[in-house]
Design a protein around this motif. Structure first.
Motif, PDB file in Angstrom:
ATOM      1  N   SER A 269      29.215  20.945  27.545  1.00  0.00           N
ATOM      2  CA  SER A 269      29.568  20.365  28.841  1.00  0.00           C
ATOM      3  C   SER A 269      30.885  19.607  28.774  1.00  0.00           C
ATOM      4  O   SER A 269      31.617  19.516  29.765  1.00  0.00           O
ATOM      5  CB  SER A 269      28.451  19.445  29.337  1.00  0.00           C
ATOM      6  N   LEU A 273      33.303  20.700  31.770  1.00  0.00           N
ATOM      7  CA  LEU A 273      33.598  19.727  32.828  1.00  0.00           C
ATOM      8  C   LEU A 273      35.086  19.427  32.966  1.00  0.00           C
ATOM      9  O   LEU A 273      35.507  18.822  33.962  1.00  0.00           O
ATOM     10  CB  LEU A 273      32.828  18.424  32.576  1.00  0.00           C
ATOM     11  N   SER A 277      34.272  21.151  38.632  1.00  0.00           N
ATOM     12  CA  SER A 277      33.794  19.882  39.191  1.00  0.00           C
ATOM     13  C   SER A 277      32.388  19.587  38.684  1.00  0.00           C
ATOM     14  O   SER A 277      31.583  20.504  38.466  1.00  0.00           O
ATOM     15  CB  SER A 277      33.787  19.928  40.714  1.00  0.00           C
ATOM     16  N   TRP A 278      32.092  18.308  38.531  1.00  0.00           N
ATOM     17  CA  TRP A 278      30.794  17.918  37.972  1.00  0.00           C
ATOM     18  C   TRP A 278      29.641  18.343  38.876  1.00  0.00           C
ATOM     19  O   TRP A 278      28.580  18.737  38.393  1.00  0.00           O
ATOM     20  CB  TRP A 278      30.750  16.419  37.707  1.00  0.00           C
ATOM     21  N   THR A 334      26.787  12.912  32.398  1.00  0.00           N
ATOM     22  CA  THR A 334      27.738  13.163  33.487  1.00  0.00           C
ATOM     23  C   THR A 334      27.549  12.198  34.646  1.00  0.00           C
ATOM     24  O   THR A 334      28.516  11.618  35.149  1.00  0.00           O
ATOM     25  CB  THR A 334      27.602  14.613  33.999  1.00  0.00           C
ATOM     26  N   VAL A 338      30.023   9.368  36.190  1.00  0.00           N
ATOM     27  CA  VAL A 338      30.378   9.346  37.614  1.00  0.00           C
ATOM     28  C   VAL A 338      30.252   7.934  38.182  1.00  0.00           C
ATOM     29  O   VAL A 338      31.150   7.434  38.859  1.00  0.00           O
ATOM     30  CB  VAL A 338      29.480  10.316  38.419  1.00  0.00           C
ATOM     31  N   ASN A 401      27.789  12.636  45.160  1.00  0.00           N
ATOM     32  CA  ASN A 401      29.132  13.213  45.181  1.00  0.00           C
ATOM     33  C   ASN A 401      29.901  12.755  46.419  1.00  0.00           C
ATOM     34  O   ASN A 401      31.079  12.376  46.344  1.00  0.00           O
ATOM     35  CB  ASN A 401      29.035  14.738  45.144  1.00  0.00           C
TER      36      ASN A 401
END
Length: 419
Positions: A269, A273, A277-278, A334, A338, A401
């Motif tokens: 990952s 990544l 995009s995550w 992840t 974020v 997001n």
């Protein structure tokens, strides 16, 4: 190399605790066999591990700089050394509750101290990130090798055999070696001394964070993910033993394979990544996980037990099931990245506290729910139910997001206006 001894000590600390923390699946399987404990009762071991991590992480975070990170880690290693050396003499289920209680409290001390120490022994962000990545990789190697270690001591033919308890002589020795290595290492903690920090201030900082919409959605997401992750990791050995009808040692080896899949997923990952995009990557990962659940569980029906079952002739589902770890692996780090990148740096510490707390609560909840459903219905039903939190998590990720983009836009606008 500067600070090599303290760095080696941190690696060894994480390696030891990776084995101890993630041995819960193997222990749950074995206490059922040794002490005739039900699945529902055995599931509480996750709580004895995770709740102390959550409570102690929150209560002790503001005090450890005054106590000293090295002293805190030495206390943690001493505690797990002592409890590990007593486990071979265990004569009841209560002893394993005490084991995971001590491991949970000790890991809270270790995790806070290790994370803080990294900042003291690295020069810049690049070195910090690199060391953290290697540390997490070491943790996953510990999980993998720990499962293999336990499987080597399992007596498949004698359910009441307590040979597997001898593993704790090895774990006690490793903890003692880690203690001695850390004691001999030098650590300058002068930069970690924080004046005026108090538990009440940290608590208020967390409360202020919790009311932010971005953080609320994140907390729900992290809770749901760890609930899913621990359901699979903790109950994989029992699932293989009871549903796939394989020997107990193979069930624990399956846990090692699952850990290996997690390691592969996390390393992969990091590359993927950088290009995508995550939200796209995690959405695909969740979709594949749900598909694997729907694909593998029907294959578990009608399996007949055979004393000759091994990895060369096991049911095909035994090989497919651990693949799920590759796609679950990227989600946790992840979404942590974020949320932290969406908040000012001075809020990273209380946010890290919330991450630890709700991760622990999610892990406990997932294990207990799975254990009760496993006991009351079937293992298939328990894992089919994972599709519900997967679906809710996917929705939360899209909301997260959107809120992240809004947060970044507001920060960008503020910075522009300031100029």
């Amino acid at each position: 190399m500067q600070n090599w001894k303290i760095k080696l000590s941190l690696y060894l600390n994480y390696f030891v605790f990776a084995i101890l923390l993630n041995s819960v699946g193997a222990v749950i399987l074995q206490v059922q066999r040794n002490f005739d404990v039900s699945k529902s009762d055995a599931s509480v071991l996750e709580g004895f591990k995770d709740l102390p991590i959550a409570i102690c992480s929150f209560l002790l975070a503001s005090f450890l700089p005054k106590i000293g990170y090295k002293k805190a880690m030495l206390v943690a290693l001493a505690l797990v050394s002592i409890i590990s050396f007593t486990i071979p003499y265990a004569n009841g289920f209560w002893h394993f509750k005490l084991l995971f209680l001590v491991v949970g409290i000790s890991f809270a001390l270790i995790k806070i101290s290790v994370f803080a120490t990294i900042g003291l022994i690295t020069k810049d962000i690049k070195e910090h990130s690199s060391f953290m990545g290697l540390l997490e990789g070491t943790f996953m190697i510990g999980v993998l090798l720990g499962n293999i270690l336990f499987s080597l001591f399992i007596d498949n033919d004698n359910p009441k055999s307590e040979t597997w308890l001898s593993v704790y002589w090895i774990l006690g020795a490793l903890s003692l070696i880690a203690f001695l290595l850390l004691m001999s290492a030098k650590l300058d903690e002068s930069d970690a001394k924080i004046e005026g920090s108090s538990l009440s201030n940290d608590f208020l900082a967390m409360i202020r964070l919790i009311i932010l919409p971005l953080v609320i959605v994140f907390i729900i997401s992290i809770f749901l993910f760890v609930l899913i992750e621990q359901s699979f990791q903790t109950w994989t050995p029992t699932f293989y033993k009871d549903i796939l009808k394989v020997p107990a040692s193979m069930g624990i080896q399956a846990g090692a394979i699952l850990a290996g899949a997690f390691a592969i997923g996390r390393f992969a990952s990091g590359v993927i990544l950088r290009r995508f995009s995550w939200i796209l990557v995690l959405s695909v990962c969740l979709a594949i996980c749900a598909s694997l659940v729907l694909l593998t569980l029907p294959l578990t029906q009608g399996i007949i037990a055979s004393p000759d079952t091994n990895w060369t002739n096991a049911p095909i589902v035994a090989y497919i099931f651990p693949i799920m770890g590759i796609f679950l692996a990227p989600i946790y780090p992840t979404i942590n990245s974020v949320i932290l990148s969406s908040l000012p740096k001075h809020l990273h510490s209380p946010m890290s506290g919330l991450i630890v707390v709700f991760s622990a609560l999610g892990g406990t909840t997932g294990s207990i729910i799975t254990g009760h459903v496993f006991d009351a219905f079937t293992g298939q039903t328990a894992f089919y139910l994972s599709l519900i939190p997967m679906g809710i998590l996917l929705v939360c990720l899209f909301i997260l997001n959107a809120l992240q983009k809004k947060s970044n836009t507001e920060v960008s606008f503020t910075n522009t206006a300031g100029h």
